[in-house]
Write an enzyme that holds these catalytic residues in place. Structure first.
Site, mmCIF file in Angstrom:
data_model
loop_
_atom_site.group_PDB
_atom_site.id
_atom_site.type_symbol
_atom_site.label_atom_id
_atom_site.label_comp_id
_atom_site.label_asym_id
_atom_site.label_seq_id
_atom_site.Cartn_x
_atom_site.Cartn_y
_atom_site.Cartn_z
ATOM 1 N N ASN A 7 0.866 -1.183 0.000
ATOM 2 C CA ASN A 7 0.000 0.000 0.000
ATOM 3 C C ASN A 7 0.903 1.234 0.000
ATOM 4 O O ASN A 7 1.474 1.589 1.022
ATOM 5 C CB ASN A 7 -0.900 -0.016 1.248
ATOM 6 C CG ASN A 7 -1.769 1.236 1.322
ATOM 7 O OD1 ASN A 7 -1.901 1.978 0.352
ATOM 8 N ND2 ASN A 7 -2.362 1.459 2.484
ATOM 9 N N TRP A 8 1.027 1.867 -1.157
ATOM 10 C CA TRP A 8 1.930 3.023 -1.272
ATOM 11 C C TRP A 8 1.318 4.303 -0.724
ATOM 12 O O TRP A 8 1.993 5.326 -0.642
ATOM 13 C CB TRP A 8 2.318 3.235 -2.745
ATOM 14 C CG TRP A 8 3.303 2.246 -3.259
ATOM 15 C CD1 TRP A 8 3.898 1.230 -2.555
ATOM 16 C CD2 TRP A 8 3.836 2.172 -4.589
ATOM 17 N NE1 TRP A 8 4.762 0.529 -3.368
ATOM 18 C CE2 TRP A 8 4.742 1.089 -4.627
ATOM 19 C CE3 TRP A 8 3.627 2.910 -5.752
ATOM 20 C CZ2 TRP A 8 5.440 0.738 -5.783
ATOM 21 C CZ3 TRP A 8 4.317 2.550 -6.898
ATOM 22 C CH2 TRP A 8 5.215 1.478 -6.912
ATOM 23 N N LYS A 9 0.041 4.299 -0.444
ATOM 24 C CA LYS A 9 -0.656 5.500 0.056
ATOM 25 C C LYS A 9 -0.399 6.681 -0.874
ATOM 26 O O LYS A 9 -0.315 6.512 -2.088
ATOM 27 C CB LYS A 9 -0.261 5.795 1.505
ATOM 28 C CG LYS A 9 -0.325 4.561 2.387
ATOM 29 C CD LYS A 9 -0.145 4.855 3.839
ATOM 30 C CE LYS A 9 -0.094 3.545 4.613
ATOM 31 N NZ LYS A 9 -0.068 3.721 6.034
ATOM 32 N N HIS A 103 -9.705 0.964 5.187
ATOM 33 C CA HIS A 103 -8.404 1.263 5.797
ATOM 34 C C HIS A 103 -8.618 2.286 6.925
ATOM 35 O O HIS A 103 -9.418 3.207 6.789
ATOM 36 C CB HIS A 103 -7.435 1.824 4.747
ATOM 37 C CG HIS A 103 -6.027 1.858 5.243
ATOM 38 N ND1 HIS A 103 -5.576 2.834 6.098
ATOM 39 C CD2 HIS A 103 -4.977 1.021 5.040
ATOM 40 C CE1 HIS A 103 -4.300 2.591 6.384
ATOM 41 N NE2 HIS A 103 -3.921 1.501 5.755
ATOM 42 N N GLU A 170 -5.502 -5.022 10.843
ATOM 43 C CA GLU A 170 -4.494 -3.976 10.983
ATOM 44 C C GLU A 170 -4.762 -3.148 12.249
ATOM 45 O O GLU A 170 -5.527 -2.174 12.211
ATOM 46 C CB GLU A 170 -4.550 -3.023 9.781
ATOM 47 C CG GLU A 170 -4.272 -3.680 8.453
ATOM 48 C CD GLU A 170 -3.683 -2.663 7.488
ATOM 49 O OE1 GLU A 170 -2.537 -2.855 7.080
ATOM 50 O OE2 GLU A 170 -4.351 -1.662 7.172
HETATM 51 C C1 PEP Z 1 -0.889 0.182 6.040
HETATM 52 O O1 PEP Z 1 -0.746 1.088 5.242
HETATM 53 O O2 PEP Z 1 -1.983 -0.363 6.122
HETATM 54 C C2 PEP Z 1 0.234 -0.231 6.868
HETATM 55 C C3 PEP Z 1 0.150 -1.371 7.479
HETATM 56 O O3 PEP Z 1 1.321 0.609 6.912
HETATM 57 P P1 PEP Z 1 2.744 0.307 7.638
HETATM 58 O O4 PEP Z 1 3.245 -0.991 7.091
HETATM 59 O O5 PEP Z 1 3.596 1.467 7.290
HETATM 60 O O6 PEP Z 1 2.474 0.196 9.111
#
Ligand code: PEP
Length: 250
Positions: A7-9, A103, A170
């Site tokens: 997930n590059w956001k 998310h 998450e």
């Molecule tokens: C995410 O974007 O859902 C995530 C888990 O980010 P990170 O790996 O940076 O914690």
């Protein structure tokens, strides 16, 4: 089959460097998992999508060529005056195979359970997949309400003909903090999620997300019931991401 999602956001990623670094790592790795052992999904922003899809289509590297592209979000609406939003119909028409929904960064910005459900329904109508995210805040964890909170998120989503295609647990307190959840915490959430899915007769891989890196991937993947990971920060560099992927065994 195992799963690894990037997930590059809204980060800027140099696509040429990412591709080169990824492929160099894959080529130097002795036993990189094959596409039938590990499905790699990349969620870029929509502006990078076109360039990435051309790169993937034209690649001579079998692993890179098998990367699947998803969106990071989708509108709950079909069409009309919704400035800035992108419909599931559009995602499908440009060749995206699915989208993340629920998310925590979007839930914080107003996506409640009902909106997340509607987004899932819209993806389903177009026949493209969802990666459905759930997870508790630190406050909920510390007040011992994690189980009921996660159950509510699951129940609000799995209704009518909507269900997760991939489910990512998450914990919000582990996202982007560099502090992954401990195996016990992950295991307790995952076993509760699996119990819920089994009762509902939903067959869906369960992933973990939250500060996953090449340092902790082996420990996280050893938690019973985990089928893969969703990776934010550590997916921004092609080499680091390939390094994580190389450690996932089917
Ligand atoms: C995410 O974007 O859902 C995530 C888990 O980010 P990170 O790996 O940076 O914690």
């Amino acid at each position: 089959m195992k799963y690894l999602i990037a997930n590059w956001k809204m980060n800027s990623v140099d696509l040429d460097s990412w591709e080169n670094n990824f492929i160099n790592y894959v080529n130097s790795s002795k036993s990189f998992p094959k596409p039938h052992e590990l499905k790699i999904v990349l969620c870029s922003n929509l502006y990078d999508f076109y360039v990435l899809s051309e790169k993937i289509k034209n690649s001579k590297n079998d692993i890179f060529k098998n990367i699947t592209l998803y969106a990071q979000d989708v509108s709950q609406h079909e069409e009309g005056a919704f400035t800035g939003q992108v419909s599931s119909k559009f995602l499908k028409s440009v060749g995206l195979k699915g989208s993340i929904i629920g998310h925590s960064e979007l839930r914080e910005n107003g996506d409640d359970d009902e909106i997340v459900f509607e987004k899932g329904a819209k993806l389903k109508e177009e026949g493209i997949s969802n990666i459905f995210c759930i997870g508790e805040s630190l406050k909920i964890l510390e007040s011992n309400k994690k189980k009921s909170f996660l159950l509510n998120q699951l129940t609000a989503f799995c209704k009518k003909n909507v269900f997760p295609d991939l489910l990512a647990y998450e914990p919000i307190w582990a996202i982007g903090t560099g502090k992954e959840a401990d195996p016990e915490n992950i295991a307790s959430a995952v076993s509760m999620i699996i119990e819920f899915l089994e009762k509902k007769k939903i067959n869906c891989p369960v992933l973990y997300g939250g500060s996953v890196s090449s340092r902790n991937i082996l420990e996280i993947m050893s938690v019973s019931g985990i089928d893969g990971c969703l990776v934010g920060n550590s997916s921004l560099d092609g080499e680091q991401f390939a390094n994580i992927a190389s450690k996932i065994k089917s």
